[in-house]
Design a protein around this motif. Structure first.
Motif, short mmCIF file in Angstrom:
data_model
loop_
_atom_site.label_atom_id
_atom_site.label_comp_id
_atom_site.label_asym_id
_atom_site.label_seq_id
_atom_site.Cartn_x
_atom_site.Cartn_y
_atom_site.Cartn_z
N LEU A 1 0.83 -1.22 0.00
CA LEU A 1 0.00 0.00 0.00
C LEU A 1 0.86 1.26 0.00
O LEU A 1 0.56 2.23 -0.71
CB LEU A 1 -0.95 -0.01 1.20
CG LEU A 1 -2.07 -1.04 1.12
CD1 LEU A 1 -2.84 -1.09 2.44
CD2 LEU A 1 -3.00 -0.77 -0.05
N ILE A 2 1.95 1.25 0.76
CA ILE A 2 2.88 2.40 0.77
C ILE A 2 3.47 2.59 -0.62
O ILE A 2 3.54 3.70 -1.14
CB ILE A 2 3.99 2.21 1.82
CG1 ILE A 2 3.41 2.34 3.24
CG2 ILE A 2 5.14 3.20 1.61
CD1 ILE A 2 4.36 1.89 4.34
N ALA A 3 3.89 1.50 -1.24
CA ALA A 3 4.50 1.57 -2.57
C ALA A 3 3.50 2.09 -3.60
O ALA A 3 3.86 2.94 -4.44
CB ALA A 3 5.02 0.20 -2.98
N LEU A 4 2.27 1.63 -3.55
CA LEU A 4 1.26 2.11 -4.50
C LEU A 4 0.95 3.58 -4.27
O LEU A 4 0.77 4.34 -5.22
CB LEU A 4 -0.01 1.26 -4.39
CG LEU A 4 0.10 -0.16 -4.94
CD1 LEU A 4 -1.12 -0.99 -4.55
CD2 LEU A 4 0.30 -0.16 -6.45
N GLU A 5 0.92 3.98 -3.02
CA GLU A 5 0.68 5.39 -2.71
C GLU A 5 1.81 6.27 -3.24
O GLU A 5 1.57 7.33 -3.82
CB GLU A 5 0.55 5.56 -1.19
CG GLU A 5 0.17 6.97 -0.76
CD GLU A 5 -0.01 7.06 0.75
OE1 GLU A 5 0.62 7.97 1.34
OE2 GLU A 5 -0.74 6.24 1.32
N ARG A 6 3.04 5.81 -3.08
CA ARG A 6 4.19 6.57 -3.56
C ARG A 6 4.24 6.67 -5.09
O ARG A 6 4.84 7.59 -5.62
CB ARG A 6 5.50 5.97 -3.04
CG ARG A 6 5.70 6.23 -1.58
CD ARG A 6 7.06 5.82 -1.13
NE ARG A 6 7.22 6.05 0.30
CZ ARG A 6 8.30 5.77 0.98
NH1 ARG A 6 9.35 5.25 0.37
NH2 ARG A 6 8.36 6.01 2.26
N SER A 7 3.61 5.72 -5.76
CA SER A 7 3.59 5.78 -7.22
C SER A 7 2.55 6.78 -7.71
O SER A 7 2.46 7.03 -8.90
CB SER A 7 3.34 4.39 -7.81
OG SER A 7 2.03 3.97 -7.51
N GLN A 8 1.78 7.34 -6.80
CA GLN A 8 0.79 8.39 -7.08
C GLN A 8 -0.28 7.96 -8.08
O GLN A 8 -0.79 8.77 -8.84
CB GLN A 8 1.48 9.68 -7.53
CG GLN A 8 2.40 10.23 -6.47
CD GLN A 8 3.06 11.53 -6.87
OE1 GLN A 8 3.20 11.83 -8.05
NE2 GLN A 8 3.45 12.31 -5.88
N LEU A 9 -0.65 6.68 -8.04
CA LEU A 9 -1.76 6.21 -8.85
C LEU A 9 -3.06 6.68 -8.21
O LEU A 9 -3.19 6.67 -6.99
CB LEU A 9 -1.77 4.69 -8.93
CG LEU A 9 -0.63 4.05 -9.70
CD1 LEU A 9 -0.68 2.54 -9.53
CD2 LEU A 9 -0.71 4.41 -11.16
N ALA A 10 -4.01 7.07 -9.02
CA ALA A 10 -5.30 7.52 -8.49
C ALA A 10 -6.27 6.36 -8.33
O ALA A 10 -7.36 6.55 -7.79
CB ALA A 10 -5.89 8.58 -9.43
N ASN A 11 -5.90 5.17 -8.77
CA ASN A 11 -6.78 4.01 -8.69
C ASN A 11 -7.06 3.64 -7.24
O ASN A 11 -6.15 3.63 -6.41
CB ASN A 11 -6.15 2.79 -9.36
CG ASN A 11 -5.77 3.04 -10.79
OD1 ASN A 11 -4.88 3.84 -11.06
ND2 ASN A 11 -6.42 2.36 -11.70
#
Length: 161
Positions: free
Chosen positions: A19-29
């Motif tokens: 979840l941290i990694a996805l948040e850092r990738s700044q995806l809006a999904n």
């Protein structure tokens, strides 16, 4: 409307890191979390607690291999055997480097098999790259967007008609 990412992970530490990694990738999904194989299948098949969720498949499914109740390979087999789910990109995200797991995942039709990096920085980079590729860069199969647009606005002319 952006399709969600379905993250199926039972390990609390790996879940938090992903979840941290996805948040850092700044995806809006939106990220939908399933903590075992049954919950993932319930989401995909719109049953039990997900019976009222909006129609449509996730942009990508990040699937752990070793899951309680129904393991990742069995979830993958069900996804590939179900016509409405078959086109979902599935990325096996696992700590297993065992050759039988890798061979079985590919024989069942996994799109990618990624061994979770041990180092936090590498893990974040790998998840970020996966999220961007599957949720943003990857082109869905022909017809899937047409069908989605037709359901959303059947009375409007479509660009690809």
């Amino acid at each position: 409307m952006l399709k969600p990412i379905l993250l199926t992970e039972d390990n609390p530490r790996d879940l938090e890191l992903t979840l941290i990694a996805l948040e850092r990738s700044q995806l809006a999904n939106e990220v939908v979390i399933a903590r075992d194989g049954v919950e993932a299948l319930d989401y995909l098949l719109r049953r039990e607690q997900y019976a009222d969720r909006p129609e449509g498949n996730p942009a990508v499914m990040l699937l752990d291999l070793k899951l309680p109740r129904v393991d990742g390979l069995d979830v993958l087999a069900t996804v590939r055997a179900t016509p409405e789910l078959r086109s979902i990109p599935v990325v096996m995200l696992t700590s297993s480097r065992e050759e039988p797991d890798l061979l079985r995942a590919y024989s069942l039709g996994v799109n990618a098999y990624v061994v979770k990096p041990v180092e936090f920085k590498d893990f974040v980079g790998a998840i970020s790259d996966l999220g961007v590729f599957w949720a943003v860069l990857n082109e869905p199969p022909p017809g899937s967007m047409r069908l989605q647009r037709a359901r959303l606005a059947p009375h409007e002319p479509r660009e690809d008609a």
